[in-house]
Design an enzyme around this catalytic site. Structure first.
Site, PDB file in Angstrom:
ATOM      1  N   GLY A  23       0.821  -1.219   0.000  1.00 33.99           N
ATOM      2  CA  GLY A  23       0.000   0.000   0.000  1.00 33.99           C
ATOM      3  C   GLY A  23       0.845   1.255   0.000  1.00 33.99           C
ATOM      4  N   THR A  24       2.163   1.079   0.082  1.00 38.54           N
ATOM      5  CA  THR A  24       3.042   2.259   0.121  1.00 38.54           C
ATOM      6  C   THR A  24       2.879   3.052  -1.178  1.00 38.54           C
ATOM      7  OG1 THR A  24       4.587   0.955   1.417  1.00 38.54           O
ATOM      8  CG2 THR A  24       5.424   3.019   0.500  1.00 38.54           C
ATOM      9  N   SER A  33      -1.836  -1.177  -4.468  1.00 35.11           N
ATOM     10  CA  SER A  33      -2.924  -0.244  -4.734  1.00 35.11           C
ATOM     11  C   SER A  33      -2.650   1.046  -3.975  1.00 35.11           C
ATOM     12  CB  SER A  33      -4.261  -0.843  -4.278  1.00 35.11           C
ATOM     13  OG  SER A  33      -5.294   0.126  -4.455  1.00 35.11           O
ATOM     14  N   SER A  34      -2.971   2.158  -4.615  1.00 37.45           N
ATOM     15  CA  SER A  34      -2.802   3.448  -3.925  1.00 37.45           C
ATOM     16  C   SER A  34      -3.804   3.563  -2.790  1.00 37.45           C
ATOM     17  CB  SER A  34      -3.007   4.596  -4.914  1.00 37.45           C
ATOM     18  OG  SER A  34      -4.322   4.550  -5.452  1.00 37.45           O
ATOM     19  N   PHE A  90      -6.603   0.885  -0.484  1.00 37.27           N
ATOM     20  CA  PHE A  90      -7.216  -0.434  -0.302  1.00 37.27           C
ATOM     21  C   PHE A  90      -8.635  -0.364   0.244  1.00 37.27           C
ATOM     22  CE2 PHE A  90      -2.865  -1.889  -0.792  1.00 37.27           C
ATOM     23  CZ  PHE A  90      -3.053  -3.056  -1.517  1.00 37.27           C
ATOM     24  N   HIS A 140      -4.533  15.698   3.292  1.00 37.36           N
ATOM     25  CA  HIS A 140      -3.963  14.688   4.197  1.00 37.36           C
ATOM     26  C   HIS A 140      -3.271  15.348   5.386  1.00 37.36           C
ATOM     27  CE1 HIS A 140      -4.448  11.944   0.743  1.00 37.36           C
ATOM     28  NE2 HIS A 140      -4.486  10.992   1.660  1.00 37.36           N
ATOM     29  N   LYS A 193       2.475  13.236   6.033  1.00 37.86           N
ATOM     30  CA  LYS A 193       2.564  12.516   4.755  1.00 37.86           C
ATOM     31  C   LYS A 193       3.799  12.957   3.968  1.00 37.86           C
ATOM     32  CE  LYS A 193      -0.238  10.987   0.831  1.00 37.86           C
ATOM     33  NZ  LYS A 193       0.325   9.620   0.923  1.00 37.86           N
TER      34      LYS A 193
HETATM   35  N1  LIG Z   1      -2.789   2.140  -0.114  1.00 33.78           N
HETATM   36  C1  LIG Z   1      -3.476   2.574   0.949  1.00 33.78           C
HETATM   37  O1  LIG Z   1      -4.644   2.197   1.154  1.00 33.78           O
HETATM   38  C2  LIG Z   1      -2.806   3.484   1.912  1.00 33.78           C
HETATM   39  C3  LIG Z   1      -1.506   3.815   1.723  1.00 33.78           C
HETATM   40  N2  LIG Z   1      -0.828   4.525   2.654  1.00 33.78           N
HETATM   41  C4  LIG Z   1       0.589   4.685   2.412  1.00 33.78           C
HETATM   42  O2  LIG Z   1       1.266   3.754   3.265  1.00 33.78           O
HETATM   43  C5  LIG Z   1       2.545   4.241   3.629  1.00 33.78           C
HETATM   44  C6  LIG Z   1       2.703   4.190   5.147  1.00 33.78           C
HETATM   45  O3  LIG Z   1       1.768   5.049   5.741  1.00 33.78           O
HETATM   46  P1  LIG Z   1       1.767   5.287   7.327  1.00 33.78           P
HETATM   47  O4  LIG Z   1       1.697   4.001   8.044  1.00 33.78           O
HETATM   48  O5  LIG Z   1       0.753   6.325   7.576  1.00 33.78           O
HETATM   49  O6  LIG Z   1       3.227   5.927   7.527  1.00 33.78           O
HETATM   50  P2  LIG Z   1       4.118   5.917   8.847  1.00 33.78           P
HETATM   51  O7  LIG Z   1       5.167   6.973   8.625  1.00 33.78           O
HETATM   52  O8  LIG Z   1       3.279   6.022  10.058  1.00 33.78           O
HETATM   53  O9  LIG Z   1       4.808   4.501   8.858  1.00 33.78           O
HETATM   54  C7  LIG Z   1       5.819   4.134   7.965  1.00 33.78           C
HETATM   55  C8  LIG Z   1       6.636   3.073   8.621  1.00 33.78           C
HETATM   56  O10 LIG Z   1       7.623   2.597   7.719  1.00 33.78           O
HETATM   57  C9  LIG Z   1       8.712   2.242   8.490  1.00 33.78           C
HETATM   58  N3  LIG Z   1       9.950   2.104   7.730  1.00 33.78           N
HETATM   59  C10 LIG Z   1      10.873   3.035   7.415  1.00 33.78           C
HETATM   60  N4  LIG Z   1      11.896   2.457   6.765  1.00 33.78           N
HETATM   61  C11 LIG Z   1      11.585   1.136   6.671  1.00 33.78           C
HETATM   62  C12 LIG Z   1      12.250   0.008   6.138  1.00 33.78           C
HETATM   63  N5  LIG Z   1      13.452   0.118   5.572  1.00 33.78           N
HETATM   64  N6  LIG Z   1      11.625  -1.198   6.169  1.00 33.78           N
HETATM   65  C13 LIG Z   1      10.413  -1.318   6.739  1.00 33.78           C
HETATM   66  N7  LIG Z   1       9.766  -0.284   7.300  1.00 33.78           N
HETATM   67  C14 LIG Z   1      10.350   0.922   7.263  1.00 33.78           C
HETATM   68  C15 LIG Z   1       8.838   3.319   9.547  1.00 33.78           C
HETATM   69  O11 LIG Z   1       9.497   2.808  10.669  1.00 33.78           O
HETATM   70  C16 LIG Z   1       7.386   3.580   9.865  1.00 33.78           C
HETATM   71  O12 LIG Z   1       7.003   2.821  10.975  1.00 33.78           O
HETATM   72  C17 LIG Z   1       2.633   5.630   3.005  1.00 33.78           C
HETATM   73  O13 LIG Z   1       3.325   5.539   1.782  1.00 33.78           O
HETATM   74  C18 LIG Z   1       1.172   6.017   2.743  1.00 33.78           C
HETATM   75  O14 LIG Z   1       1.040   6.919   1.685  1.00 33.78           O
HETATM   76  C19 LIG Z   1      -1.428   4.979   3.782  1.00 33.78           C
HETATM   77  C20 LIG Z   1      -2.744   4.715   4.007  1.00 33.78           C
HETATM   78  C21 LIG Z   1      -3.545   3.952   3.084  1.00 33.78           C
HETATM   79  O1  LIG Z   2      -0.429   8.704   3.537  1.00 31.97           O
HETATM   80  C1  LIG Z   2      -1.628   8.477   3.810  1.00 31.97           C
HETATM   81  O2  LIG Z   2      -2.085   8.661   4.952  1.00 31.97           O
HETATM   82  C2  LIG Z   2      -2.498   7.966   2.743  1.00 31.97           C
HETATM   83  N1  LIG Z   2      -1.951   7.620   1.626  1.00 31.97           N
HETATM   84  C3  LIG Z   2      -2.586   7.038   0.505  1.00 31.97           C
HETATM   85  C4  LIG Z   2      -2.399   7.892  -0.725  1.00 31.97           C
HETATM   86  O3  LIG Z   2      -1.298   8.463  -0.910  1.00 31.97           O
HETATM   87  O4  LIG Z   2      -3.310   7.977  -1.537  1.00 31.97           O
HETATM   88  C5  LIG Z   2      -3.999   6.623   0.774  1.00 31.97           C
HETATM   89  C6  LIG Z   2      -4.751   7.437   1.783  1.00 31.97           C
HETATM   90  O5  LIG Z   2      -5.281   8.562   1.173  1.00 31.97           O
HETATM   91  C7  LIG Z   2      -3.938   7.774   3.012  1.00 31.97           C
END
Ligand SMILES: NC(=O)C1=CN([C@@H]2O[C@H](COP(=O)(O)OP(=O)(O)OC[C@H]3O[C@@H](n4cnc5c(N)ncnc54)[C@H](O)[C@@H]3O)[C@@H](O)[C@H]2O)C=CC1
Ligand SMILES: O=C(O)C1=N[C@H](C(=O)O)C[C@H](O)C1
EC number: 1.17.1.8
Length: 234
Positions: free
Chosen positions: A71-72, A96-97, A99, A131, A135
């Site tokens: 989801g990253t 997926s951008s 989920f 957001h 972010k």
């Molecule tokens: N596709 C989707 O439905 C969604 C996607 N996202 C995306 O998910 C990602 C994470 O979002 P959050 O949890 O809010 O961010 P966050 O910043 O809270 O967590 C990111 C985590 O990645 C970890 N990290 C850093 N380097 C790493 C490594 N080398 N290996 C493993 N982990 C490592 C950090 O320790 C941190 O705990 C972002 O890219 C965000 O845009 C967020 C929400 C929904």
């Molecule tokens: O970083 C977030 O928080 C989110 N990231 C995803 C995105 O870049 O679209 C999904 C969601 O909007 C939350």
């Protein structure tokens, strides 16, 4: 099912809770400080990390023969590379951008709206995503997917974050404020009126539940899939 969490931040922690509630076991919580030890014992990996780590996490999963849900956002420039590696290793992959069920329904609505708006050139399409201040990437992955959905049906040529877009460009405005989980709006504006569709996430539950459902679906499968496959939208 044994799950490896690759990334244990805001999303990783909600995913852990939902996965445990659904009877799964977490065999690895990978962050930037530990190793991939234990990944090989997982039935599936779920990557919600940072753009710079996503490639390493996804590659490590393919090398360990573990299907991976990612989801990253913010690593799309390497997408083709990851697809090639998945095929080479006969892996399983869903990225997926977004989920959440709600956003995936919203993607369908966005495509339908783009299709019916295509002949009406007096309407100019633009997007806004809002957001939280933590972010790292902009625009959001979800906004890029929405823009791609419009580009497929319109005669616009690209999206831009430029404040003064050209006539054939889709403007995306990214707003960072407070702790907003994610709000996306698509607006078609004309000199006479405006048509607007909007998705508001109230929290991160939908993203996390969708990722766990995708992981349950992917375990034991080989190939590259999308949320459309998981949700049976095809
Ligand atoms: N596709 C989707 O439905 C969604 C996607 N996202 C995306 O998910 C990602 C994470 O979002 P959050 O949890 O809010 O961010 P966050 O910043 O809270 O967590 C990111 C985590 O990645 C970890 N990290 C850093 N380097 C790493 C490594 N080398 N290996 C493993 N982990 C490592 C950090 O320790 C941190 O705990 C972002 O890219 C965000 O845009 C967020 C929400 C929904
Ligand atoms: O970083 C977030 O928080 C989110 N990231 C995803 C995105 O870049 O679209 C999904 C969601 O909007 C939350």
């Amino acid at each position: 099912m044994k799950i490896a969490l690759l990334g244990y931040g805001k999303m990783g922690q909600v995913i852990e809770r939902i996965a445990l509630e659904r009877g799964h076991e977490i065999v690895l919580k990978k962050d930037e400080f530990n190793t991939y030890d234990g990944l090989e014992n997982a039935n599936v990996a779920i990557d919600f990390s940072v753009p710079a780590a996503a490639i390493a996490n996804i590659s490590a999963s393919f090398h360990a023969n573990v299907p991976v849900v990612s989801g990253t956002t913010g690593w799309l420039a390497h997408y083709d590379e990851m697809i090639a590696l998945c095929k080479e290793k006969n892996g399983g992959f869903i990225s997926s951008s977004n989920f959440s069920l709600g956003v995936n329904l919203f993607f369908e609505l966005n495509s339908y709206l783009a299709k019916i708006m295509a002949p009406y050139h007096s309407y100019k399409v633009a997007m806004e995503e809002i957001h939280h201040i933590h972010k790292l990437d902009a625009p959001s992955g979800t906004a890029i997917t929405l823009a791609e959905g419009v580009l497929e049906h319109s005669n616009c040529s690209n999206w831009t974050m430029d404040a003064s877009p050209k006539d054939n460009e889709i403007q995306i405005e990214a707003v960072r404020t407070g702790e907003v989980p994610g709000t996306h709006t698509v607006t078609y504006n004309s000199p006479i009126d405006a048509i607007e569709i909007k998705h508001t996430a109230h929290n991160r539950e939908g993203f996390a539940l969708g990722a766990v459902i995708a992981a349950e679906w992917l375990a034991g499968k080989h190939g590259v899939f999308t949320m459309k496959d998981v949700l049976n939208f095809n």
